[in-house]
Design a protein around this motif. Structure first.
Motif, PDB file in Angstrom:
ATOM      1  N   LYS A  75      12.903  -4.476   3.219  1.00 27.04           N
ATOM      2  CA  LYS A  75      13.260  -5.870   2.908  1.00 27.04           C
ATOM      3  C   LYS A  75      12.554  -6.834   3.854  1.00 27.04           C
ATOM      4  CE  LYS A  75      17.234  -8.903   2.096  1.00 27.04           C
ATOM      5  NZ  LYS A  75      18.716  -9.002   2.066  1.00 27.04           N
ATOM      6  N   LYS A  76      12.366  -6.409   5.098  1.00 23.99           N
ATOM      7  CA  LYS A  76      11.703  -7.254   6.094  1.00 23.99           C
ATOM      8  C   LYS A  76      10.177  -7.231   5.964  1.00 23.99           C
ATOM      9  CE  LYS A  76      15.300  -6.381   9.576  1.00 23.99           C
ATOM     10  NZ  LYS A  76      15.581  -5.718  10.885  1.00 23.99           N
ATOM     11  N   THR A  77       9.638  -6.121   5.471  1.00 23.84           N
ATOM     12  CA  THR A  77       8.185  -5.922   5.538  1.00 23.84           C
ATOM     13  C   THR A  77       7.460  -6.060   4.206  1.00 23.84           C
ATOM     14  OG1 THR A  77       8.534  -3.520   5.347  1.00 23.84           O
ATOM     15  CG2 THR A  77       8.347  -4.448   7.570  1.00 23.84           C
ATOM     16  N   ILE A  78       8.166  -5.934   3.078  1.00 20.95           N
ATOM     17  CA  ILE A  78       7.531  -6.059   1.759  1.00 20.95           C
ATOM     18  C   ILE A  78       8.146  -7.254   1.050  1.00 20.95           C
ATOM     19  CG2 ILE A  78       7.058  -4.943  -0.451  1.00 20.95           C
ATOM     20  CD1 ILE A  78       7.263  -2.273   0.916  1.00 20.95           C
ATOM     21  N   THR A  79       7.352  -8.268   0.828  1.00 16.60           N
ATOM     22  CA  THR A  79       7.887  -9.534   0.300  1.00 16.60           C
ATOM     23  C   THR A  79       7.928  -9.593  -1.221  1.00 16.60           C
ATOM     24  OG1 THR A  79       5.679 -10.523   0.467  1.00 16.60           O
ATOM     25  CG2 THR A  79       7.178 -10.824   2.343  1.00 16.60           C
ATOM     26  N   GLU A  80       6.986  -8.897  -1.887  1.00 19.36           N
ATOM     27  CA  GLU A  80       6.955  -8.884  -3.345  1.00 19.36           C
ATOM     28  C   GLU A  80       7.260  -7.488  -3.859  1.00 19.36           C
ATOM     29  OE1 GLU A  80       3.370 -10.460  -4.928  1.00 19.36           O
ATOM     30  OE2 GLU A  80       3.448 -12.295  -3.726  1.00 19.36           O
ATOM     31  N   GLN A  81       7.954  -7.426  -5.001  1.00 19.90           N
ATOM     32  CA  GLN A  81       8.350  -6.125  -5.523  1.00 19.90           C
ATOM     33  C   GLN A  81       7.124  -5.259  -5.824  1.00 19.90           C
ATOM     34  OE1 GLN A  81      11.390  -5.992  -8.631  1.00 19.90           O
ATOM     35  NE2 GLN A  81      10.258  -4.330  -9.618  1.00 19.90           N
ATOM     36  N   PRO A  82       7.068  -4.065  -5.259  1.00 21.04           N
ATOM     37  CA  PRO A  82       5.936  -3.165  -5.495  1.00 21.04           C
ATOM     38  C   PRO A  82       6.170  -2.281  -6.718  1.00 21.04           C
ATOM     39  CG  PRO A  82       7.384  -2.218  -3.864  1.00 21.04           C
ATOM     40  CD  PRO A  82       8.011  -3.528  -4.280  1.00 21.04           C
ATOM     41  N   LEU A  83       5.168  -1.518  -7.074  1.00 29.45           N
ATOM     42  CA  LEU A  83       5.344  -0.425  -8.018  1.00 29.45           C
ATOM     43  C   LEU A  83       6.152   0.649  -7.299  1.00 29.45           C
ATOM     44  CD1 LEU A  83       4.519   1.049 -10.704  1.00 29.45           C
ATOM     45  CD2 LEU A  83       2.586   1.972  -9.412  1.00 29.45           C
ATOM     46  N   ILE A  84       7.191   1.161  -7.951  1.00 31.46           N
ATOM     47  CA  ILE A  84       8.085   2.126  -7.296  1.00 31.46           C
ATOM     48  C   ILE A  84       8.163   3.394  -8.131  1.00 31.46           C
ATOM     49  CG2 ILE A  84      10.404   2.536  -6.389  1.00 31.46           C
ATOM     50  CD1 ILE A  84      10.704  -0.587  -6.372  1.00 31.46           C
ATOM     51  N   ILE A  85       7.952   4.521  -7.480  1.00 30.92           N
ATOM     52  CA  ILE A  85       7.999   5.828  -8.139  1.00 30.92           C
ATOM     53  C   ILE A  85       8.889   6.756  -7.324  1.00 30.92           C
ATOM     54  CG2 ILE A  85       6.665   7.838  -8.896  1.00 30.92           C
ATOM     55  CD1 ILE A  85       4.243   6.017  -9.146  1.00 30.92           C
ATOM     56  N   SER A  86       9.686   7.543  -8.022  1.00 32.78           N
ATOM     57  CA  SER A  86      10.540   8.528  -7.359  1.00 32.78           C
ATOM     58  C   SER A  86      10.295   9.892  -7.962  1.00 32.78           C
ATOM     59  CB  SER A  86      12.018   8.157  -7.526  1.00 32.78           C
ATOM     60  OG  SER A  86      12.854   9.204  -7.044  1.00 32.78           O
ATOM     61  N   GLY A  87      10.287  10.921  -7.117  1.00 29.79           N
ATOM     62  CA  GLY A  87      10.333  12.276  -7.632  1.00 29.79           C
ATOM     63  C   GLY A  87      11.622  12.466  -8.423  1.00 29.79           C
ATOM     64  N   ALA A  88      11.690  13.555  -9.170  1.00 26.18           N
ATOM     65  CA  ALA A  88      12.833  13.764 -10.060  1.00 26.18           C
ATOM     66  C   ALA A  88      14.000  14.494  -9.408  1.00 26.18           C
ATOM     67  CB  ALA A  88      12.375  14.538 -11.300  1.00 26.18           C
ATOM     68  N   MET A  89      13.827  14.969  -8.184  1.00 21.98           N
ATOM     69  CA  MET A  89      14.899  15.700  -7.518  1.00 21.98           C
ATOM     70  C   MET A  89      16.022  14.745  -7.104  1.00 21.98           C
ATOM     71  SD  MET A  89      12.637  18.386  -5.283  1.00 21.98           S
ATOM     72  CE  MET A  89      12.280  19.992  -5.992  1.00 21.98           C
ATOM     73  N   LYS A  90      17.224  15.297  -6.981  1.00 22.30           N
ATOM     74  CA  LYS A  90      18.378  14.450  -6.691  1.00 22.30           C
ATOM     75  C   LYS A  90      18.228  13.724  -5.367  1.00 22.30           C
ATOM     76  CE  LYS A  90      23.439  14.412  -6.619  1.00 22.30           C
ATOM     77  NZ  LYS A  90      24.678  15.227  -6.765  1.00 22.30           N
ATOM     78  N   ARG A  91      17.692  14.415  -4.343  1.00 22.26           N
ATOM     79  CA  ARG A  91      17.536  13.771  -3.039  1.00 22.26           C
ATOM     80  C   ARG A  91      16.515  12.632  -3.091  1.00 22.26           C
ATOM     81  NH1 ARG A  91      15.423  18.970  -2.840  1.00 22.26           N
ATOM     82  NH2 ARG A  91      13.304  19.313  -1.998  1.00 22.26           N
ATOM     83  N   HIS A  92      15.515  12.765  -3.964  1.00 21.28           N
ATOM     84  CA  HIS A  92      14.567  11.658  -4.162  1.00 21.28           C
ATOM     85  C   HIS A  92      15.262  10.473  -4.813  1.00 21.28           C
ATOM     86  CE1 HIS A  92      11.324  15.024  -4.666  1.00 21.28           C
ATOM     87  NE2 HIS A  92      11.563  14.780  -3.388  1.00 21.28           N
ATOM     88  N   GLN A  93      16.009  10.760  -5.866  1.00 16.84           N
ATOM     89  CA  GLN A  93      16.681   9.703  -6.615  1.00 16.84           C
ATOM     90  C   GLN A  93      17.716   8.974  -5.755  1.00 16.84           C
ATOM     91  OE1 GLN A  93      16.361   8.999 -10.284  1.00 16.84           O
ATOM     92  NE2 GLN A  93      14.399   9.926  -9.801  1.00 16.84           N
ATOM     93  N   GLN A  94      18.480   9.737  -4.987  1.00 20.26           N
ATOM     94  CA  GLN A  94      19.492   9.118  -4.128  1.00 20.26           C
ATOM     95  C   GLN A  94      18.847   8.223  -3.077  1.00 20.26           C
ATOM     96  OE1 GLN A  94      21.393  12.872  -2.949  1.00 20.26           O
ATOM     97  NE2 GLN A  94      23.298  12.127  -3.830  1.00 20.26           N
TER      98      GLN A  94
END
Length: 232
Positions: free
Chosen positions: A38-57
């Protein structure tokens, strides 16, 4: 210049029947990570998550702190290798994660002992003689990760996005760094032990080619609560 942030998931549940779930520490780490973004990225980036539960959480907790309305892609190409199968193919009794955890706990130097088991199990996995014994061989995993990175670079070039965050795992990050630095297999997997939970490894795209900019940034965790800094 486009920036890619590769984030290792928060601490999972090592030694439990279901490893693929954040611990309480992992949830706290993910929250601090989100506050940092929140402090370092001012504009919403492209966001990707792996499919594993720990990635999603990790993704969901972090985004709740920095981009609560953001959508993100789920892409299984960014999933970790099956470490539990790799341990159990090396030593069948480790089919039960609780036995591995207990054996490690009984050692005078648990981390060194785990590193030795991990190294030997990885050696077996990466030996071509045993590729047929695994659901995903080393070469298939390595190729999958390289394809994931190439696909991301192409997407960033096509969309002209300036920043991307990928929530993934230490093995995936190690393979990417190993490829960029032209490391052998042993040195590639040695990196895994240094990659802290929710740490950030940063790549820059130059002419659509990824370059390593920094690795394993975790000061934002250490500065808030050193006790939350974990590597397993």
């Amino acid at each position: 210049m486009t920036t890619i942030y590769l984030v290792r998931h928060g601490q999972a549940s090592f030694g439990k029947t279901n490893y693929d779930e954040l611990s309480e520490n992992g949830e706290a780490q993910a929250k601090i990570l989100g506050q940092y973004f929140k402090k370092t990225i001012t504009e919403q980036p492209l966001i990707i998550s792996g499919a594993m539960k720990r990635h999603q959480q990790t993704t969901q907790i972090a985004l709740n702190e920095c981009f609560p309305q953001a959508d993100y892609q789920t892409n299984a190409l960014w999933n970790e290798f099956n470490h539990q199968q790799i341990f159990s193919r090396y030593e069948p009794k480790f089919e039960q994660p609780e036995l591995l955890k207990q054996e490690i706990h009984n050692e005078i130097d648990p981390r060194t002992y785990l590193a030795q088991i991990f190294d030997q199990a990885i050696q077996r996995w990466t030996d071509e003689s045993y590729h047929h014994e695994y659901d995903e061989s080393w070469i298939v995993f390595k190729t999958r990760v390289e394809v994931a990175l190439q696909n991301l670079c192409t997407e960033l070039q096509n969309t002209q996005a300036k920043e991307a965050i990928v929530f993934t795992s230490a093995g995936v990050i190690s393979v990417i760094v190993g490829k960029l630095l032209e490391l052998n297999i042993q040195r590639t997997f040695a990196l895994s032990w240094s990659i802290a939970n929710t740490s950030i490894t940063t790549l820059k795209l130059l002419n659509n080619e990824p370059q390593l900019f920094s690795m394993n940034e975790h000061q934002f965790i250490k500065s808030q609560n050193p006790d939350l800094l974990t590597w397993l």
